[in-house]
Design a protein around this motif. Structure first.
Motif, PDB file in Angstrom:
ATOM      1  N   PRO A  84       0.816  -1.212   0.000  1.00 28.29           N
ATOM      2  CA  PRO A  84       0.000   0.000   0.000  1.00 28.29           C
ATOM      3  C   PRO A  84       0.850   1.262   0.000  1.00 28.29           C
ATOM      4  CG  PRO A  84      -0.877  -1.587   1.565  1.00 28.29           C
ATOM      5  CD  PRO A  84       0.449  -2.126   1.103  1.00 28.29           C
ATOM      6  N   SER A  85       0.326   2.292  -0.642  1.00 24.81           N
ATOM      7  CA  SER A  85       0.972   3.603  -0.692  1.00 24.81           C
ATOM      8  C   SER A  85      -0.018   4.615  -0.149  1.00 24.81           C
ATOM      9  CB  SER A  85       1.377   3.946  -2.130  1.00 24.81           C
ATOM     10  OG  SER A  85       1.952   5.224  -2.192  1.00 24.81           O
ATOM     11  N   ILE A  86       0.003   4.782   1.177  1.00 25.74           N
ATOM     12  CA  ILE A  86      -1.014   5.608   1.840  1.00 25.74           C
ATOM     13  C   ILE A  86      -0.392   6.772   2.595  1.00 25.74           C
ATOM     14  CG2 ILE A  86      -2.761   3.811   1.955  1.00 25.74           C
ATOM     15  CD1 ILE A  86      -1.850   3.163   4.761  1.00 25.74           C
ATOM     16  N   GLY A  87       0.828   7.146   2.206  1.00 25.75           N
ATOM     17  CA  GLY A  87       1.433   8.341   2.760  1.00 25.75           C
ATOM     18  C   GLY A  87       1.985   8.185   4.155  1.00 25.75           C
ATOM     19  N   GLU A  88       2.188   6.936   4.611  1.00 30.32           N
ATOM     20  CA  GLU A  88       2.736   6.699   5.938  1.00 30.32           C
ATOM     21  C   GLU A  88       3.934   5.777   5.842  1.00 30.32           C
ATOM     22  OE1 GLU A  88      -0.431   4.958   8.183  1.00 30.32           O
ATOM     23  OE2 GLU A  88      -1.111   6.894   8.951  1.00 30.32           O
ATOM     24  N   THR A  89       4.819   5.852   6.835  1.00 32.55           N
ATOM     25  CA  THR A  89       5.854   4.845   6.975  1.00 32.55           C
ATOM     26  C   THR A  89       5.184   3.493   7.141  1.00 32.55           C
ATOM     27  OG1 THR A  89       7.323   6.415   8.047  1.00 32.55           O
ATOM     28  CG2 THR A  89       7.794   4.083   8.389  1.00 32.55           C
ATOM     29  N   MET A  90       5.667   2.483   6.440  1.00 33.03           N
ATOM     30  CA  MET A  90       5.048   1.159   6.510  1.00 33.03           C
ATOM     31  C   MET A  90       6.137   0.146   6.857  1.00 33.03           C
ATOM     32  SD  MET A  90       2.305  -0.624   3.951  1.00 33.03           S
ATOM     33  CE  MET A  90       1.058   0.542   4.498  1.00 33.03           C
ATOM     34  N   LEU A 102      -3.942   0.718  -4.401  1.00 24.98           N
ATOM     35  CA  LEU A 102      -3.683   0.593  -2.960  1.00 24.98           C
ATOM     36  C   LEU A 102      -3.253   1.929  -2.370  1.00 24.98           C
ATOM     37  CD1 LEU A 102      -1.790  -2.783  -3.306  1.00 24.98           C
ATOM     38  CD2 LEU A 102      -3.807  -2.486  -1.873  1.00 24.98           C
ATOM     39  N   THR A 103      -3.899   2.993  -2.816  1.00 30.38           N
ATOM     40  CA  THR A 103      -3.561   4.325  -2.340  1.00 30.38           C
ATOM     41  C   THR A 103      -4.515   4.752  -1.224  1.00 30.38           C
ATOM     42  OG1 THR A 103      -5.006   5.525  -3.858  1.00 30.38           O
ATOM     43  CG2 THR A 103      -2.836   4.889  -4.687  1.00 30.38           C
ATOM     44  N   THR A 104      -4.260   5.942  -0.698  1.00 31.30           N
ATOM     45  CA  THR A 104      -5.114   6.499   0.353  1.00 31.30           C
ATOM     46  C   THR A 104      -6.567   6.553  -0.096  1.00 31.30           C
ATOM     47  OG1 THR A 104      -3.295   7.819   1.234  1.00 31.30           O
ATOM     48  CG2 THR A 104      -5.531   8.546   1.761  1.00 31.30           C
ATOM     49  N   ASP A 105      -6.811   6.957  -1.328  1.00 29.66           N
ATOM     50  CA  ASP A 105      -8.181   7.093  -1.819  1.00 29.66           C
ATOM     51  C   ASP A 105      -8.871   5.749  -2.027  1.00 29.66           C
ATOM     52  OD1 ASP A 105      -7.958   9.832  -1.779  1.00 29.66           O
ATOM     53  OD2 ASP A 105      -7.442   9.990  -3.910  1.00 29.66           O
ATOM     54  N   ASP A 106      -8.088   4.662  -2.098  1.00 30.45           N
ATOM     55  CA  ASP A 106      -8.658   3.336  -2.326  1.00 30.45           C
ATOM     56  C   ASP A 106      -9.033   2.613  -1.028  1.00 30.45           C
ATOM     57  OD1 ASP A 106      -8.247   3.387  -5.185  1.00 30.45           O
ATOM     58  OD2 ASP A 106      -6.111   3.110  -4.770  1.00 30.45           O
ATOM     59  N   ARG A 107      -8.642   3.149   0.107  1.00 29.70           N
ATOM     60  CA  ARG A 107      -8.889   2.480   1.389  1.00 29.70           C
ATOM     61  C   ARG A 107     -10.372   2.324   1.679  1.00 29.70           C
ATOM     62  NH1 ARG A 107      -6.151   6.486   5.537  1.00 29.70           N
ATOM     63  NH2 ARG A 107      -7.465   7.844   4.259  1.00 29.70           N
TER      64      ARG A 107
END
Length: 322
Positions: free
Chosen positions: A163-169, A209-214
């Motif tokens: 996922p690419s949601i703008g947070e450290t993962m 798998l982005t923020t908008d897809d959550r």
């Protein structure tokens, strides 16, 4: 004092299971509550033990497992207890735990979680991928199971599904809810700050798998000194609820219920103690999965054991819902 937010069903049942310990409620952000309502597993309800003390492909430590209900298979991950190079064995078994195939993964991670996705005539596995120096994966990869083969971490056939949601993962770990059609990812944003995010499986499969897809994202309980004594050992989700497995070797294990639509680090059932498999030598909780059957979903949880140096796998489940 612990703060808990019971579900409507828990209130109607007359409250929560008694609290064991306390969880600090820090570092939480609001969730996007878009997971459809569902029933919740009764942790003290009826269940079964379909796999008992089965040897897997290598004499390595079982770490996790996933069900392929379409084809009647279970996929186990195993890690080498004497190495941190990220090598994993995948053992495919029938529903009774008898080996039907195996696959080697080199440089992938520790095998903390696995998901199995039957799709277009193949079975795709989702695992942690691209191990760091610690031996744990830094990404999530999707690839078809191929019996008798070895797969290197730099193989071009592996699909990056991190996922690419703008947070450290940190150390992302996948799970699939086969009934609701969701991909779940547990990860950390910092030490002792675990989170969980959910996507539609169709979006995740396609790499959306982005923020908008959550569907939703929320904090999980920080573990503190409890976590030092009771390691995290697996998780899964069915519908609106996620389930965590914790516990050390040769003592009580615990299952915690999380409402994916709630906020903060709230829980529904706090660390329900299970003595399933308590007679297993060297019993250690390892892995959770949803098992979709014709009679309904089952909440499956596993244990590694060691009988005279022979490492084995066992699986138990709960089937009652409320």
């Amino acid at each position: 004092m612990i703060v808990r937010h019971p579900s409507r069903r828990a209130v109607l049942r007359g409250g929560l299971i008694a609290t064991i310990g306390a969880i600090p409620l820090v570092g939480a952000t609001a969730a996007r509550a878009h997971v459809a309502d569902s029933e919740q597993f009764v942790l003290d309800g009826a269940g079964g033990n379909p796999i008992l003390k089965k040897s897997l492909h290598a004499n390595w430590v079982m770490q996790s497992f996933a069900y392929d209900g379409t084809n009647g298979h279970v996929y186990f991950t195993q890690s080498n207890p004497d190495s941190t190079n990220g090598d994993i064995w995948i053992t495919q078994t029938d529903l009774a735990g008898n080996e039907t195939g195996a696959m080697a993964l080199h440089g992938f991670g520790h095998g903390v979680a696995i998901a199995a996705e039957p799709y277009n005539g193949a079975v795709y596995l989702w695992t942690e991928w691209e191990a760091s120096a610690s031996g744990f994966g830094t990404k999530i990869g999707r690839f078809p199971f191929a019996n008798g083969t070895s797969l290197e971490a730099d193989d071009g056939s592996i699909q990056d599904r991190t996922p690419s949601i703008g947070e450290t993962m940190i150390n992302p770990q996948p799970a699939i809810d086969p009934v609701s059609g969701h991909l779940l990812v547990r990860y950390k944003v910092a030490a002792d700050m675990p989170r969980i995010v959910a996507f539609d499986l169709s979006d995740a499969r396609a790499g959306r798998l982005t923020t908008d897809d959550r569907l939703t994202e929320r904090a999980l309980p920080s573990r503190g000194s409890w976590g030092d004594a009771n390691p995290f050992q697996g998780y899964t989700a069915y519908g609106r609820y996620a389930y965590l497995l914790e516990g050390p070797v040769s003592t009580t294990s615990y299952i915690t219920t999380i409402d994916l639509n709630d906020t903060g680090q709230s829980i529904v059932v706090d660390r329900y103690p299970t003595t399933a498999g308590q007679s297993l030598p060297g019993r250690e909780p390892q892995g959770m999965a949803i098992w979709a059957t014709s009679s309904g979903p089952r909440l499956a949880f596993g244990f590694h054991s060691n009988t005279g140096g022979v490492r084995q796998a066992s699986v138990f489940y709960k089937s009652d819902l409320t």
